[in-house]
Motif scaffolding. Structure first.
Motif, PDB file in Angstrom:
ATOM      1  N   MET A 114       0.833  -1.203   0.000  1.00 11.23           N
ATOM      2  CA  MET A 114       0.000   0.000   0.000  1.00 11.23           C
ATOM      3  C   MET A 114       0.864   1.249   0.000  1.00 11.23           C
ATOM      4  SD  MET A 114      -2.645  -1.427   2.876  1.00 11.23           S
ATOM      5  CE  MET A 114      -3.935  -0.246   2.559  1.00 11.23           C
ATOM      6  N   TYR A 115       0.334   2.291  -0.608  1.00  5.12           N
ATOM      7  CA  TYR A 115       1.056   3.560  -0.702  1.00  5.12           C
ATOM      8  C   TYR A 115       0.130   4.681  -0.245  1.00  5.12           C
ATOM      9  CZ  TYR A 115       3.456   0.397  -3.892  1.00  5.12           C
ATOM     10  OH  TYR A 115       4.070  -0.700  -4.431  1.00  5.12           O
ATOM     11  N   PHE A 116       0.674   5.607   0.542  1.00  3.70           N
ATOM     12  CA  PHE A 116      -0.137   6.728   1.014  1.00  3.70           C
ATOM     13  C   PHE A 116       0.511   8.070   0.700  1.00  3.70           C
ATOM     14  CE2 PHE A 116      -1.479   3.183   3.665  1.00  3.70           C
ATOM     15  CZ  PHE A 116      -2.859   3.295   3.594  1.00  3.70           C
ATOM     16  N   ALA A 117      -0.342   9.097   0.636  1.00  6.37           N
ATOM     17  CA  ALA A 117       0.080  10.504   0.449  1.00  6.37           C
ATOM     18  C   ALA A 117       0.903  10.635  -0.827  1.00  6.37           C
ATOM     19  CB  ALA A 117       0.797  11.015   1.693  1.00  6.37           C
ATOM     20  N   TRP A 118       2.044  11.357  -0.793  1.00  7.35           N
ATOM     21  CA  TRP A 118       2.761  11.573  -2.061  1.00  7.35           C
ATOM     22  C   TRP A 118       3.405  10.307  -2.602  1.00  7.35           C
ATOM     23  CZ3 TRP A 118       7.773  10.345  -1.633  1.00  7.35           C
ATOM     24  CH2 TRP A 118       8.479  10.640  -0.464  1.00  7.35           C
ATOM     25  N   ARG A 130       1.833   7.450  -2.780  1.00  5.38           N
ATOM     26  CA  ARG A 130       0.719   6.972  -3.607  1.00  5.38           C
ATOM     27  C   ARG A 130       0.621   7.761  -4.921  1.00  5.38           C
ATOM     28  NH1 ARG A 130      -3.650   9.510  -4.028  1.00  5.38           N
ATOM     29  NH2 ARG A 130      -3.612  10.564  -2.010  1.00  5.38           N
ATOM     30  N   GLU A 131       0.755   9.079  -4.798  1.00  6.75           N
ATOM     31  CA  GLU A 131       0.661   9.915  -6.009  1.00  6.75           C
ATOM     32  C   GLU A 131       1.799   9.626  -6.990  1.00  6.75           C
ATOM     33  OE1 GLU A 131      -1.695  13.800  -4.179  1.00  6.75           O
ATOM     34  OE2 GLU A 131       0.499  13.834  -4.265  1.00  6.75           O
ATOM     35  N   ALA A 135       5.280   0.440   7.306  1.00  5.70           N
ATOM     36  CA  ALA A 135       4.568  -0.377   8.293  1.00  5.70           C
ATOM     37  C   ALA A 135       4.407  -1.781   7.721  1.00  5.70           C
ATOM     38  CB  ALA A 135       3.197   0.220   8.596  1.00  5.70           C
ATOM     39  N   GLN A 195       0.582  -3.295   9.519  1.00 11.62           N
ATOM     40  CA  GLN A 195       0.038  -2.151  10.262  1.00 11.62           C
ATOM     41  C   GLN A 195       0.825  -1.776  11.510  1.00 11.62           C
ATOM     42  OE1 GLN A 195      -4.237  -2.468  10.648  1.00 11.62           O
ATOM     43  NE2 GLN A 195      -4.507  -2.712   8.441  1.00 11.62           N
ATOM     44  N   GLU A 210       0.874  -7.572   4.666  1.00 14.84           N
ATOM     45  CA  GLU A 210       0.607  -6.206   4.213  1.00 14.84           C
ATOM     46  C   GLU A 210       1.805  -5.317   4.523  1.00 14.84           C
ATOM     47  OE1 GLU A 210      -3.506  -4.969   5.092  1.00 14.84           O
ATOM     48  OE2 GLU A 210      -2.670  -3.121   5.909  1.00 14.84           O
ATOM     49  N   ALA A 261       3.119  -1.238   3.968  1.00 17.54           N
ATOM     50  CA  ALA A 261       2.676   0.093   3.530  1.00 17.54           C
ATOM     51  C   ALA A 261       3.829   1.079   3.580  1.00 17.54           C
ATOM     52  CB  ALA A 261       1.531   0.576   4.422  1.00 17.54           C
ATOM     53  N   PHE A 289       4.849   5.247   3.246  1.00 15.03           N
ATOM     54  CA  PHE A 289       4.257   6.590   3.344  1.00 15.03           C
ATOM     55  C   PHE A 289       5.267   7.579   3.905  1.00 15.03           C
ATOM     56  CE2 PHE A 289       2.591   3.641   6.659  1.00 15.03           C
ATOM     57  CZ  PHE A 289       3.241   4.125   7.780  1.00 15.03           C
ATOM     58  N   PRO A 338       6.477  10.725   6.563  1.00 17.15           N
ATOM     59  CA  PRO A 338       6.225  10.936   7.990  1.00 17.15           C
ATOM     60  C   PRO A 338       4.804  11.448   8.204  1.00 17.15           C
ATOM     61  CG  PRO A 338       8.400  11.738   7.441  1.00 17.15           C
ATOM     62  CD  PRO A 338       7.747  11.342   6.139  1.00 17.15           C
TER      63      PRO A 338
END
Lengths: 82, 145, 145, 82
Positions: A5-9, A11-12, A55, A58, A72, A74, A76, A78
């Protein structure tokens, strides 16, 4: 099979929020190397690991964390809660 | 004991504080409310989070606060999704017999929410959009505890 | 800017916090509520005060907080007269751009209210009545600032 | 003529909340001595000055404070607000 999983920038930059990855990587660092070798968008997203957090299942951990049994992972930047 | 709510909907601190800590022999209630700043400059803020991990991470922070201080109650509400300047982002409330405990626990929970709960803020303004960068000071603040 | 209310009537923190700090570019609201403890042991508490001096002394504390920290608003409500366990005695609310300021100012106001505002508490229990003694720690707390 | 006020247990020991005192005392300490000489209830209330606080014209001060021009003097135990 690992859920990545990728989050924030992150992910972008990578262009998607999650994907299933078929990998033999034994640590997070191995997985990062494997993904970075795939395509430039991954290489760019992972260029500066000091700017990233990871993570596994999680739980925040380090890039040297083993992936044995993990379901899982991930990536991301900070966190900025509160 | 502690309660955690991660939601996109607005909330009302007054309603949440009604009867907060009642029943226990509470002498002190502290609440903190975080609000989106930037009226006039910011069109909106969007908060992304990591469903599942967020609840677990915030739950752990609350449990740690309850292990360190004698709290009668501890509540964390944190929103995600789009928000306008002036809207409430989150709140922490603590109830204890004594003031020092309630203050310290609320401050502790806030410090940990800042850099240990998987939320990411993005600001949308006239000049475009940008992810809010974490501050070194936020990470350093954790060493207080 | 700061507001002080010395009253015998109960108050509702939720109502007081509605719109608190709104209009200014506030990012942080902290509130503290003090409640009468002693359910089951205490029949009631009575708070005596010094009308005139109370308002002036609390106003000075609020002004000092506003001189030290950039506050968009600061409210102190303090009751006098008879109260039951579980009833609210007083509240402090602070609004600021940043969390640290709002927390510090609320903590400061509380420390000074404890030993520099002319209130005296008397407890009425099954064993009779007694004036609450000031604690050395309350006086020492002032040295933090 | 000075308005002298008593609060909390000082009020209870002396038996009244305020009184007008016709005095030539030049400091708070002088006033305390004058009152203590009057009746035992005053002497008892003022027995331990370390347990008392004083305000002149609604400003906290010390027992050596001058009374010149003062209109109101109040005696009370350490405050217990909050």
């Amino acid at each position: 099979m690992l859920d990545v999983m990728y989050f924030a920038w992150v992910r972008e930059r990578i262009g998607l929020p999650r994907e299933q990855v078929d990998t033999e990587a034994t640590t997070v660092a191995d997985l990062v190397q494997e993904l970075s070798a795939r395509e430039q968008r991954y290489a760019l997203a992972f260029a500066d690991l000091a700017a990233l957090r990871v993570a596994v299942d999680q739980e925040l951990t380090g890039f040297d964390a083993p992936l044995a049994g993990a379901r899982e992972v991930a990536f991301f930047p900070p966190m900025t809660g509160g | 004991m502690g309660r955690v709510r991660i939601q996109s909907e607005p909330f009302d601190p007054g309603t949440e504080l009604e009867g907060f800590g009642a029943g226990a022999d509470v002498g002190a209630v502290v609440s903190f409310t975080g609000i989106v700043r930037g009226a006039g400059e910011l069109a909106r803020m969007e908060i992304e989070h990591y469903p599942g991990m967020t609840e677990a991470a915030v739950g752990k922070i609350v449990a740690e606060a309850e292990a360190r201080w004698a709290l009668a109650d501890c509540l964390v509400i944190h929103r995600f999704g789009p928000m306008q300047p002036g809207e409430r982002i989150m709140m922490v409330a603590t109830a204890s017999r004594h003031r020092a405990e309630a203050f310290a626990a609320a401050d502790f929970v806030m410090d940990y929410l800042k850099s240990r709960a998987p939320f990411w803020k993005k600001e949308f303004g006239a000049d475009g959009e940008a992810w809010v960068a974490a501050k070194d000071a936020d990470e350093e603040a954790l060493r207080r505890w």
